[in-house]
Design an enzyme around this catalytic site. Structure first.
Site, short mmCIF file in Angstrom:
data_model
loop_
_atom_site.label_atom_id
_atom_site.label_comp_id
_atom_site.label_asym_id
_atom_site.label_seq_id
_atom_site.Cartn_x
_atom_site.Cartn_y
_atom_site.Cartn_z
N ARG A 46 0.68 -1.03 -0.39
CA ARG A 46 -0.22 0.15 0.14
C ARG A 46 0.23 0.98 0.02
O ARG A 46 0.60 2.35 -0.04
CB ARG A 46 -0.73 0.13 1.07
CG ARG A 46 -2.15 -1.22 0.80
CD ARG A 46 -2.82 -1.04 3.11
NE ARG A 46 -2.02 -1.69 3.61
CZ ARG A 46 -2.72 -2.35 4.51
NH1 ARG A 46 -3.51 -1.86 5.25
NH2 ARG A 46 -1.64 -3.03 5.37
N ARG A 47 2.49 1.30 0.38
CA ARG A 47 3.32 2.31 0.28
C ARG A 47 3.87 2.66 -0.55
O ARG A 47 4.12 3.60 -0.89
CB ARG A 47 3.85 2.49 1.73
CG ARG A 47 3.42 3.00 2.74
CD ARG A 47 4.29 2.58 4.17
NE ARG A 47 4.13 1.19 4.17
CZ ARG A 47 3.18 -0.19 4.92
NH1 ARG A 47 2.53 0.30 5.31
NH2 ARG A 47 3.68 -1.16 4.86
N LYS A 94 -2.52 -17.99 5.48
CA LYS A 94 -2.71 -18.55 6.14
C LYS A 94 -3.84 -18.37 6.61
O LYS A 94 -3.54 -18.14 8.31
CB LYS A 94 -1.96 -19.09 6.44
CG LYS A 94 -0.69 -19.86 5.90
CD LYS A 94 0.39 -20.50 6.00
CE LYS A 94 1.33 -21.95 5.17
NZ LYS A 94 2.92 -21.91 5.93
N GLY A 122 3.14 -24.76 2.85
CA GLY A 122 3.71 -25.77 2.56
C GLY A 122 4.17 -24.54 3.94
O GLY A 122 4.67 -24.05 4.66
N LYS A 177 -2.71 -25.86 11.08
CA LYS A 177 -1.29 -26.11 12.25
C LYS A 177 -1.05 -24.13 13.56
O LYS A 177 -0.60 -24.99 13.85
CB LYS A 177 -0.17 -25.81 11.38
CG LYS A 177 -0.15 -25.45 10.59
CD LYS A 177 0.71 -24.19 10.21
CE LYS A 177 1.27 -23.55 9.40
NZ LYS A 177 2.27 -22.33 10.05
N SER A 240 8.56 -19.49 14.68
CA SER A 240 7.00 -19.51 14.30
C SER A 240 6.67 -18.39 15.84
O SER A 240 6.80 -18.76 16.87
CB SER A 240 6.48 -20.73 14.25
OG SER A 240 5.04 -20.79 14.34
N ARG A 241 5.54 -17.35 14.66
CA ARG A 241 5.59 -16.36 15.95
C ARG A 241 3.84 -17.53 16.74
O ARG A 241 3.36 -17.19 17.86
CB ARG A 241 4.22 -15.47 15.23
CG ARG A 241 6.10 -14.31 14.36
CD ARG A 241 5.35 -13.89 12.95
NE ARG A 241 4.91 -14.67 12.12
CZ ARG A 241 4.45 -14.13 10.61
NH1 ARG A 241 4.78 -13.04 10.20
NH2 ARG A 241 3.82 -15.13 9.86
N GLU A 267 -2.00 -15.43 12.80
CA GLU A 267 -2.58 -15.93 12.06
C GLU A 267 -3.20 -16.19 13.02
O GLU A 267 -4.88 -16.38 12.54
CB GLU A 267 -2.44 -15.98 10.79
CG GLU A 267 -2.32 -15.13 9.44
CD GLU A 267 -3.10 -14.63 9.58
OE1 GLU A 267 -3.92 -14.03 10.33
OE2 GLU A 267 -2.28 -13.91 8.47
N1 LIG Z 1 5.69 -15.08 7.26
C1 LIG Z 1 6.21 -16.49 7.50
O1 LIG Z 1 7.05 -17.78 7.14
C2 LIG Z 1 5.04 -16.96 6.91
C3 LIG Z 1 3.74 -16.65 6.55
N2 LIG Z 1 2.42 -17.15 5.86
C4 LIG Z 1 1.06 -16.82 5.64
O2 LIG Z 1 1.41 -15.24 4.72
C5 LIG Z 1 0.33 -14.31 5.28
C6 LIG Z 1 1.47 -12.78 5.54
O3 LIG Z 1 2.32 -12.87 6.76
P1 LIG Z 1 3.75 -12.00 7.14
O4 LIG Z 1 3.79 -11.88 5.79
O5 LIG Z 1 4.52 -12.80 7.61
O6 LIG Z 1 3.02 -11.00 7.98
P2 LIG Z 1 3.90 -9.52 8.33
O7 LIG Z 1 2.74 -8.90 9.26
O8 LIG Z 1 5.06 -9.00 7.80
O9 LIG Z 1 3.15 -8.70 6.77
C7 LIG Z 1 1.67 -9.18 6.53
C8 LIG Z 1 0.95 -8.08 5.12
O10 LIG Z 1 0.11 -7.56 5.16
C9 LIG Z 1 -0.66 -6.59 4.30
N3 LIG Z 1 -1.79 -6.42 4.52
C10 LIG Z 1 -2.46 -5.82 5.59
N4 LIG Z 1 -3.84 -5.52 5.05
C11 LIG Z 1 -3.42 -5.18 3.93
C12 LIG Z 1 -4.24 -4.28 3.28
N5 LIG Z 1 -5.72 -4.25 3.20
N6 LIG Z 1 -3.92 -4.21 2.14
C13 LIG Z 1 -2.71 -4.60 1.15
N7 LIG Z 1 -1.93 -5.11 2.68
C14 LIG Z 1 -2.16 -5.65 3.31
C15 LIG Z 1 0.97 -5.92 5.51
O11 LIG Z 1 1.06 -4.55 5.09
C16 LIG Z 1 2.15 -6.50 5.67
O12 LIG Z 1 3.07 -5.90 4.09
C17 LIG Z 1 -0.23 -14.56 6.70
O13 LIG Z 1 -1.76 -15.04 5.93
C18 LIG Z 1 0.95 -15.79 7.64
O14 LIG Z 1 -0.25 -16.61 7.89
C19 LIG Z 1 3.18 -18.14 5.40
C20 LIG Z 1 4.08 -18.70 5.52
C21 LIG Z 1 5.36 -18.84 5.92
O1 LIG Z 2 3.56 -20.34 8.45
C1 LIG Z 2 4.35 -20.49 8.77
C2 LIG Z 2 5.15 -21.45 7.90
O2 LIG Z 2 5.32 -22.45 7.68
C3 LIG Z 2 4.96 -19.36 9.37
O3 LIG Z 2 4.62 -19.55 10.63
P1 LIG Z 2 3.68 -18.40 11.59
O4 LIG Z 2 2.85 -17.55 10.97
O5 LIG Z 2 3.51 -18.78 13.56
O6 LIG Z 2 5.16 -17.35 12.05
#
Ligand SMILES: NC(=O)C1=CN([C@@H]2O[C@H](COP(=O)(O)OP(=O)(O)OC[C@H]3O[C@@H](n4cnc5c(N)ncnc54)[C@H](O)[C@@H]3O)[C@@H](O)[C@H]2O)C=CC1
Ligand SMILES: O=C(CO)COP(=O)(O)O
Length: 323
Positions: A46-47, A94, A122, A177, A240-241, A267
């Site tokens: 968005r930025r 997720k 995954g 999970k 993992s958070r 999440e």
């Molecule tokens: N971090 C990881 O290891 C993994 C994360 N995921 C999943 O990916 C998704 C994102 O997680 P992360 O990147 O880790 O979190 P994060 O908190 O780093 O990023 C979330 C992103 O979503 C964006 N966002 C939120 N609301 C928005 C909107 N209305 N419009 C546009 N962008 C918006 C935020 O600006 C931010 O960039 C979650 O569902 C998470 O479960 C999946 C696999 C691995």
């Molecule tokens: O989905 C994830 C790894 O596969 C990330 O896990 P967390 O969102 O708990 O950090």
């Protein structure tokens, strides 16, 4: 058979992918896609100075890596562009929608019924990906061609990509999970030992399968990378958070302090609300998720949650299982 040895793609034309959501997962996925010399990768948030319409202009793939709370808004923004129906939409979120109880892929499909939808999920802790460590993931779609195109796009010498035809199961493995990872963090935070952890993770899987199959997933998907694989990765990693939330609660910290310390997307907190609501409505047994829910609401202590699980009525191991 796709030849991706050492990242070479003998059968691949140049492709453009626009990634929406520049959080840690969006950034890691951009890094993975850039391993492909044939891929032009745009990361949009968005930025970003350019508009979303500019970012997705001419893209073959649009990948959403926003957190669950941003999915509806991202759909609305994308619907205001002129994205052609040939663009493959990939979702990597997720979570479950608090109102509709839908998965992100179901929401994307409702909004863009003509576009192929692919789920990417995954055991993929973003920090390990950022360090260039090897991993495997799954791309799943009812459209096999779209899944295979995503497979070719992301396969590299650091990422092995499997395809399957069960997007809902693939998505729910990664989503459900997260709730179990909170429980796993409690288990480790209380130093309950390896036996307890093995029992918890083993019993977590049928719980995920019961809810998952009710929501349309295939049971077997939960035994693959997006189910068991992600359960093992997330429940055994301090990266993992969700795990960190359980661990912090087990140390006696209040939830708001734990979340302030993590300062990132967790999440499982919202997912457990949806999961427990579905389980109540449908009378599906989800004992671990119920204790996580009560713990997050401050109704019990971590110790009481463990006790409640152990004190349940005795039963046959496979009495009400689907398998
Ligand atoms: N971090 C990881 O290891 C993994 C994360 N995921 C999943 O990916 C998704 C994102 O997680 P992360 O990147 O880790 O979190 P994060 O908190 O780093 O990023 C979330 C992103 O979503 C964006 N966002 C939120 N609301 C928005 C909107 N209305 N419009 C546009 N962008 C918006 C935020 O600006 C931010 O960039 C979650 O569902 C998470 O479960 C999946 C696999 C691995
Ligand atoms: O989905 C994830 C790894 O596969 C990330 O896990 P967390 O969102 O708990 O950090």
């Amino acid at each position: 058979m796709i030849n991706t040895a050492r990242g070479d793609r003998v059968d691949m034309a140049p492709v453009t992918i626009a990634i929406i959501g520049a959080g840690v997962w969006g950034a890691a996925l951009a890094r993975l896609a850039r391993q492909n010399p044939q891929a032009i990768v745009r990361l949009w948030s968005r930025r970003s100075p350019e508009s979303l319409a500019e970012a997705i202009g001419g893209a073959n793939f649009v990948l959403s890596a926003v957190s669950m709370k941003g999915v509806s808004d991202s759909i609305t923004r994308l619907a205001a562009t002129e994205m052609p129906p040939s663009t493959v939409l990939i979702t990597a979120t997720k979570g479950l929608d608090a109102q509709s109880h839908q998965t992100p892929s179901q929401m994307w499909h409702s909004a863009f019924p003509q576009n192929p939808i692919v789920v990417l999920s995954g055991p993929n802790l973003s920090q390990e990906i950022e360090h260039g460590l090897p991993a495997a993931t799954v791309v799943a779609s009812y459209d096999q061609g779209a899944a295979e195109a995503a497979q070719r796009l992301f396969a590299s010498n650091v990422l092995r990509v499997y395809a399957n035809l069960d997007p809902i199961g693939t998505e729910l493995g990664g989503t459900l999970k997260n709730v179990m990872a909170i429980a796993a963090g409690v288990c480790d935070g209380l130093q309950l030992g390896t036996n307890a952890k093995a029992a918890l993770l083993t019993r977590a899987l049928p719980e995920m399968i019961r809810i998952g199959t009710h929501l349309g997933a295939q049971a077997e998907t939960f035994f693959g990378l997006a189910g068991l694989g992600d359960l093992l990765a997330t429940c055994n990693s301090a990266l993992s958070r969700n795990y960190q939330v359980g661990y912090g609660l087990a140390q006696g910290k209040p939830l708001d302090r734990v979340l302030a310390e993590i300062h990132s997307t967790v999440e499982g907190i919202n997912t457990v609300e949806v999961l427990v609501a579905i389980a109540r409505e449908q009378q599906i047994p989800v004992p671990i998720a119920r204790q996580v829910h009560r713990l997050l609401h401050g109704q019990i202590t971590p110790q009481q949650a463990v006790r409640a699980l152990i004190d349940r009525d005795l039963k046959q191991e496979f009495e009400d299982e689907l398998l």
